[in-house]
Design an enzyme around this catalytic site. Structure first.
Site: not given
Ligand SMILES: *Cc1c(COP(=O)(O)O)cnc(C)c1O
Length: 391
Positions: A179, A207, A238
């Site tokens: 990320s 992502h 996302k």
């Molecule tokens: C954003 C993210 C999460 C968490 O997801 P949320 O739904 O925002 O809690 C988990 N793993 C990765 C790699 C992320 O980028």
């Protein structure tokens, strides 16, 4: 009380105090922040689906029909048809037997690792895995071995070292797309290792889902090994533009999580409008419009990165929409971010503990709905801000 204030003061002295910024508009290519309209370059809403009319209409329709809340956890009265429909669609999308929804990616990773792995098991975890995976490893009773980021050779050596005294299940867990750097995990190598050592492979594709691969199925599809991944974790907040997360995988794993994952069991399920919106978003992602949006996103990334490079900045090569510009220490990083905001560009500065010491960065993310001319201006502004912060 007083020592909390002391802690805050010392964070401030180190340049690490974080503050919230409030957005007062819809989540589009531009947002209004502090009363001003700025180009949004730090959203994970990569395809712009958070404001897609069909997605909004799905949320509205399900809310009108089923209510604003689910009224209970999944195991009591809160398991509704919209949850089941989305789970079936997600399982089909990832080519898995079953899927299970969680309220967030954080809840998913902590619940999956806690629920599926126990004392005697061993988890091999990439050094730059998301915090929710790290916390999931802590919550599971399994031992965790952290391997150097993206280094399959180092992982192979660690697995060989552990092999003679193996007892329980083995898991390799990795972000599909990291990320904070935007680079991809070496999934084909991880698949070879999991096969050699009869381990499982779990990929967190928060992502990658919706963004990578011809069909938007994520980093596994992009790297040609989707069906070799045992446990597909992904999020709906996302590229899918909503909220929540899922695990797609073998039926027995899903059934066990329903019985054991504490973040699943002890939490009110997502409001009906949320899975309904995600289902509409998933249909877009898997269809022609999704392919078109991914194409636009890739073009935008290429354009923006070319602008940064023309200005003399070094940018790593990878296909994800995450573009880190390494700035080093907290203060110049936040100064650059503030200067960009003043010029009308919202680019978040990232500091420890989210990234290692000395690896602060501006983290820009592209969206399919960005306009080319805006991105050219943004790239030039980033170059000026980073250069200015150097001096
Ligand atoms: C954003 C993210 C999460 C968490 O997801 P949320 O739904 O925002 O809690 C988990 N793993 C990765 C790699 C992320 O980028």
């Amino acid at each position: 009380m007083t020592d909390w204030q002391d802690q805050l003061n010392s964070l401030e002295e180190m340049g690490l105090l974080r503050r919230l910024r409030t957005v007062t508009s819809a989540q589009g290519s531009h947002v209004e922040i502090d009363g001003r309209r700025v180009l949004l370059l730090c959203s994970n809403n990569y395809l712009g689906l958070a404001t897609h009319p069909q997605v909004i209409e799905a949320a509205r329709g399900a809310t009108a029909r089923f209510g604003a809340g689910s009224g209970g956890s999944r195991l009591i009265s809160g398991s509704m048809s919209c949850h089941r429909q989305l789970e079936e669609a997600l399982a089909a999308f990832k080519g898995s037997e079953r899927a299970l929804l969680f309220n967030s990616g954080y809840a998913a990773n902590s619940g999956i690792l806690q629920g599926l792995f126990e004392d005697g098991d061993l988890i091999f975890s990439d050094a730059l895995n998301h915090a929710s995976i790290i916390d999931g490893c802590r919550l599971s009773k399994a031992r965790t071995v952290v391997y150097p980021h993206g280094d399959a050779a180092a992982l192979a050596a660690l697995m060989a070292l552990e092999a003679p005294r193996r007892s329980g299940r083995w898991l390799i867990v990795s972000d599909g797309v990291f990320s904070m750097d935007g680079d991809l995990a070496p999934l084909p190598e991880l698949v070879r290792l999991k096969e050699r050592y009869d381990a499982l492979l779990m990929v967190d594709d928060a992502h990658g889902t919706g963004v990578l691969g011809a069909g938007g199925r994520g980093s596994g599809e992009q790297l040609g090994c989707l069906e070799d991944i045992d446990l597909h974790m992904g999020t709906l907040g996302k590229a899918l533009g909503g909220a929540g997360a899922y695990l797609a995988g073998p039926a027995a794993a899903i059934e066990l999580l329903i019985n054991r994952a504490r973040s699943f069991i002890f939490s009110t399920s997502l409001p009906p409008g949320v899975p309904a919106a995600a289902l509409a978003a998933l249909e877009i992602v898997a269809g022609e419009e999704g392919a078109h949006l991914r194409q636009r996103l890739a073009e935008n990334r290429t354009r923006f990165v070319a602008g940064l490079r023309q200005g003399g900045l070094t940018v790593a090569e990878h296909p994800s929409p995450i573009v880190p510009i390494i700035t080093g220490e907290p203060e110049p990083t936040m100064a650059a971010s503030d200067r960009l905001l003043a010029e009308g560009y919202f680019v978040q500065g990232i500091r420890p503990p989210t990234v290692p010491d000395g690896r602060c960065r501006l983290r820009a993310t592209l969206m399919a709905v960005h306009q080319r001319a805006d991105l050219d201006g943004a790239a030039q502004a980033v170059v000026r801000a980073v250069r200015g912060a150097d001096r």
